[in-house]
Design a protein around this motif. Structure first.
Motif, PDB file in Angstrom:
ATOM      1  N   PRO B 113       0.836  -1.286   0.046  1.00  0.00           N
ATOM      2  CA  PRO B 113       0.071   0.000   0.192  1.00  0.00           C
ATOM      3  C   PRO B 113       1.008   1.274  -0.056  1.00  0.00           C
ATOM      4  CG  PRO B 113       0.003  -0.852   2.290  1.00  0.00           C
ATOM      5  CD  PRO B 113       0.635  -1.970   1.231  1.00  0.00           C
ATOM      6  N   ALA B 114       2.206   1.219   0.442  1.00  0.00           N
ATOM      7  CA  ALA B 114       2.878   2.407   0.554  1.00  0.00           C
ATOM      8  C   ALA B 114       3.355   2.656  -0.933  1.00  0.00           C
ATOM      9  CB  ALA B 114       3.965   2.253   1.399  1.00  0.00           C
ATOM     10  N   ARG B 115       3.218   1.649  -1.788  1.00  0.00           N
ATOM     11  CA  ARG B 115       3.675   2.023  -3.044  1.00  0.00           C
ATOM     12  C   ARG B 115       2.506   2.194  -4.251  1.00  0.00           C
ATOM     13  NH1 ARG B 115       7.225  -2.624  -5.043  1.00  0.00           N
ATOM     14  NH2 ARG B 115       7.657  -1.072  -6.585  1.00  0.00           N
ATOM     15  N   HIS B 116       1.260   1.773  -3.701  1.00  0.00           N
ATOM     16  CA  HIS B 116       0.452   1.891  -4.539  1.00  0.00           C
ATOM     17  C   HIS B 116      -0.040   3.433  -4.882  1.00  0.00           C
ATOM     18  CE1 HIS B 116      -3.396   0.350  -6.304  1.00  0.00           C
ATOM     19  NE2 HIS B 116      -4.104   1.195  -5.845  1.00  0.00           N
ATOM     20  N   ARG B 117      -0.680   3.830  -5.824  1.00  0.00           N
ATOM     21  CA  ARG B 117      -1.035   5.021  -6.314  1.00  0.00           C
ATOM     22  C   ARG B 117      -2.148   4.902  -7.175  1.00  0.00           C
ATOM     23  NH1 ARG B 117       2.490   5.636  -3.440  1.00  0.00           N
ATOM     24  NH2 ARG B 117       4.355   6.937  -3.417  1.00  0.00           N
ATOM     25  N   LEU B 118      -3.249   5.770  -6.945  1.00  0.00           N
ATOM     26  CA  LEU B 118      -4.431   6.034  -7.918  1.00  0.00           C
ATOM     27  C   LEU B 118      -4.081   7.369  -8.677  1.00  0.00           C
ATOM     28  CD1 LEU B 118      -7.138   5.578  -8.772  1.00  0.00           C
ATOM     29  CD2 LEU B 118      -8.060   6.932  -6.983  1.00  0.00           C
ATOM     30  N   MET B 119      -4.126   7.286  -9.970  1.00  0.00           N
ATOM     31  CA  MET B 119      -4.256   8.170 -11.038  1.00  0.00           C
ATOM     32  C   MET B 119      -5.683   8.498 -11.464  1.00  0.00           C
ATOM     33  SD  MET B 119      -1.625   8.814 -14.280  1.00  0.00           S
ATOM     34  CE  MET B 119      -2.272   7.573 -15.471  1.00  0.00           C
ATOM     35  N   ILE B 129      -2.098  12.065  -8.767  1.00  0.00           N
ATOM     36  CA  ILE B 129      -1.820  10.990  -8.415  1.00  0.00           C
ATOM     37  C   ILE B 129      -1.835  10.964  -6.813  1.00  0.00           C
ATOM     38  CG2 ILE B 129       0.280   9.265  -8.347  1.00  0.00           C
ATOM     39  CD1 ILE B 129       0.892  10.336 -11.312  1.00  0.00           C
ATOM     40  N   LEU B 130      -2.631  10.163  -6.563  1.00  0.00           N
ATOM     41  CA  LEU B 130      -2.783  10.193  -4.871  1.00  0.00           C
ATOM     42  C   LEU B 130      -2.203   8.838  -4.308  1.00  0.00           C
ATOM     43  CD1 LEU B 130      -6.637  11.018  -5.104  1.00  0.00           C
ATOM     44  CD2 LEU B 130      -4.658  12.514  -4.698  1.00  0.00           C
ATOM     45  N   THR B 131      -1.848   8.968  -3.020  1.00  0.00           N
ATOM     46  CA  THR B 131      -1.464   7.855  -2.371  1.00  0.00           C
ATOM     47  C   THR B 131      -2.518   7.378  -1.367  1.00  0.00           C
ATOM     48  OG1 THR B 131      -0.663   9.306  -0.593  1.00  0.00           O
ATOM     49  CG2 THR B 131       0.821   9.081  -2.199  1.00  0.00           C
ATOM     50  N   ASP B 134      -3.020  10.245   1.033  1.00  0.00           N
ATOM     51  CA  ASP B 134      -4.049  11.252   0.641  1.00  0.00           C
ATOM     52  C   ASP B 134      -5.620  10.718   0.596  1.00  0.00           C
ATOM     53  OD1 ASP B 134      -1.785  12.773  -0.307  1.00  0.00           O
ATOM     54  OD2 ASP B 134      -1.530  11.792  -2.143  1.00  0.00           O
ATOM     55  N   ALA B 201      -5.271  -2.811 -10.797  1.00  0.00           N
ATOM     56  CA  ALA B 201      -3.758  -3.008 -10.735  1.00  0.00           C
ATOM     57  C   ALA B 201      -3.357  -4.622 -10.693  1.00  0.00           C
ATOM     58  CB  ALA B 201      -2.867  -2.410  -9.731  1.00  0.00           C
ATOM     59  N   ARG B 255      -6.135   1.411  -9.641  1.00  0.00           N
ATOM     60  CA  ARG B 255      -4.982   2.189  -9.896  1.00  0.00           C
ATOM     61  C   ARG B 255      -5.229   3.497 -10.894  1.00  0.00           C
ATOM     62  NH1 ARG B 255      -0.334   1.339 -13.036  1.00  0.00           N
ATOM     63  NH2 ARG B 255      -0.992   1.430 -15.337  1.00  0.00           N
TER      64      ARG B 255
END
Lengths: 414, 414
Positions: B113-119, B129-131, B134, B201, B255
């Motif tokens: 989850p620390a590396r996952h992003r939503l664009m 691009i959200l963590t 965020d 993803a 993602r």
């Protein structure tokens, strides 16, 4: 506190600053995070994932391994002890069964449900010995109720660090079972029936006396929790559930209901689970858990950055529904109404939320619950002015969280 | 059917016959059961039980090892497959996360989850691009909603044996997350935004197009389920949740959200998840799951004895609340209203119950749901009169259970 702290209703952007920061971090941040961010394709999209059914009974992600029951360290024994729900890591109002708080007095028995029996005797017309199959044939009901240990926290326990340390002996679930009143009607109560003494099939034979009025009201015999059968830690295969009453009265591993004219005056309602008052007398049979609340985010050991965030937490009352929750972000000088998540259910945890913009100034935040009777959760000073400091159980005082200049959140009592 | 089948409201005894039978069985029954029945003290009361915290994340009793997800046997591969919730073993309306149904198209990814992003991009003013941090800062909501695969069952799958075989691709949970509308407001939609294309993803990069009206209505981005973070099988760390829509549109491991003027016409909305009609045309974008119900007890592979028991099951509708459920115990000749467990929630599973006295005569029982729009769940014949037999998805026909002379319950279609 100025009203500037509240985002105006028409405000459409919450994270403008945060999202920009995230983008900046991405641009110059760790290469591994950048490689995982779209439009780049992360490595977990490049290989087939795990099979369907690889967990026939699922588990959380390995990245959530730290979200576990909070077990006290260094006890001399662990058969009469408790573990706490990690409230600060949870959302919504339900507690997953795997994280439901525990309190055992003789350890967790390993009961074969095919061999388990419930005996109903004493002041009844027809004594009964029921199998689990018998019990499951009665008309059933499902209700979402909280369950809370009466020592949540003890009066000395206000030195904990996290929300779980402080009030983690509360959890909430959907319970299914049969009305105790229905089963008692099957046996037939005699006219002088005033109490029912419930006994567990654990090594402590935990025994509590329940007033007949509660037994004939909303008391349940439950066999399922959150859809599936009770877990061993919660009384598998059968427990009493007394909505709003102190947790240990909801006797687990239930094997016996003795209908009586007088209470049993068991260990758990004489030397324990009574409240020593300032004048040296002890309150007995203090069944109902009064209104309480806790902010779970932000809460102890978390660290926040200035900017927008949501304050959220849980409120509950053994007297019925939560009517409101007020939040102070200025050390108690002023209070604002939080929004309650619908549906607000009778004797269930209630999730509250308040939007907040933290300007970076050190402060103290706290919540206080108001229940449908109009009762307001007291401050610790107001509570102890009446109760003194000799008590252990039924501390429902407001919990303040201190926020330091670095955004670190700590116990406001410490 | 005569009204004698219904216990009169004032009837106080349900199990008189059953309890007597149990007592008789005890008297002459297996010695081990007798030794465990009170007043005898079972062996699990004679030794200390397991320690508090011996399971920091708990598991069900070993006696419930058979209550697991229903995984099809003998498939060639298991990365694009499904497993089903054991509905016949569950009570209430919630599905434990460990038993929530699965449907994956490229297996279950193992996402940090620390590396996952939503664009969020396309027809927006400000691409984002959200963590996960965020996303968790936005104002949150919690709701109890069902989720159902559109092929539950397929039209050929009516030969299953259990309730799980037939309609086990439905489950229900309390979801917590942020309104998709809130996040879209942060990005700012351009005037020609009409659809949002969501991408997972996973190794299938599962892609579905969602009408903008749904995105701005009750659609959520969820990160928690039943209190704790989503399980990997359910999209950890982030998924879309579209209340009432066919399950695969609630894209897991989310993602990317691409805001567009037209749908993507992805594989999962063209060659799959469309409905071939009798005239050879195909219905597309059949999003909403229509009203459905299933009796879970008694249901296939269970065996009942004559006497009192409760008929219970689940009903749901993608259009809103369930208004009523009717039950027939005479093969559809007559129907009676079941009692719905309160609270009846919007787009959640709804538990229904009806007391029933089975006289031992072979019969067929069935339930039909009516939702708040007045829509009535159809019989299989009524459904196929319109839809034909070329379809696979969106079979919401009534499920009959046949009860044989020996009390064995079998699929009424078989």
């Amino acid at each position: 506190m100025s009203r500037d702290d509240e985002p105006p209703p028409a405000r459409r952007r919450f994270l403008a600053q945060g999202a920009a920061a995230a983008a900046a971090a991405l641009a110059g941040g760790p290469a591994r995070a950048e490689e995982a961010a779209p439009p780049a394709v992360p490595e977990w999209m490049k290989i087939p994932g795990a099979d369907v059914g690889s967990q026939t009974y699922g588990r959380p992600s390995r990245f959530e391994d730290g979200v576990i029951r909070n077990v006290p360290q260094g006890l001399k024994q662990y058969i009469s002890a408790s573990s706490r729900t990690p409230l600060q890591d949870l959302d919504g109002i339900l507690t997953p069964n795997g994280l439901f708080y525990e309190r055992h007095h003789g350890g967790i028995p390993d009961i074969d449900p095919a061999r388990h029996r419930l005996m109903i005797h004493g002041l009844v017309e027809t004594p009964l010995i029921l199998t689990m199959e018998d019990i499951r044939r009665f008309p059933s009901e499902s209700h979402i109720y909280f369950l809370e240990c009466s020592g949540n926290p003890g009066f000395e326990a206000i030195k904990g660090r996290t929300a779980s340390d402080l009030v983690g002996l509360v959890s909430c679930a959907e319970w299914t079972g049969v009305r105790l009143a229905t089963v008692l009607a099957e046996a037939g109560l005699k006219p002088d029936a005033r109490w029912i003494v419930a006994e567990g099939a654990d090594a402590a034979a935990l025994t509590r006396s329940i007033p007949i009025a509660k037994c004939l009201d909303d008391a349940l015999l439950v066999y399922s929790q959150n859809g599936e059968r009770l877990r061993p830690q919660q009384g598998y295969p059968l427990r009493v559930l007394l909505p709003g009453y102190e947790g240990n009265m909801s006797v687990k591993w239930l094997r016996r209901l003795n209908v009586t004219a007088e209470p049993a005056y068991s260990r758990e309602e004489t030397s324990k689970y009574t409240d020593l008052m300032p004048d040296g007398t002890a309150r007995q049979f203090t069944f109902v858990m009064e209104a309480k609340s806790i902010i779970t985010r932000p809460s102890g050991t978390q660290r926040i950055a200035p900017g927008f965030r949501e304050i959220t937490g849980l409120a509950w009352s053994g007297r019925g529904r939560i009517r409101g929750v007020q939040i102070s972000t200025d050390g108690g000088a002023s209070w604002r109404d939080a929004v309650l998540q619908e549906p607000v259910l009778n004797r269930a945890l209630t999730r509250f939320r308040l939007p907040w913009h933290w300007d970076g100034t050190p402060t103290t935040i706290a919540s206080r619950a108001i229940d449908e009777t109009g009762y307001v959760q007291p401050s610790f000073d107001a509570l102890t002015a009446v109760r003194g400091l000799k008590s252990f159980y039924h501390n429902n005082a407001v919990v303040p969280w201190r926020i330091g200049p670095d955004g670190e959140v700590t116990n406001g009592y410490a």
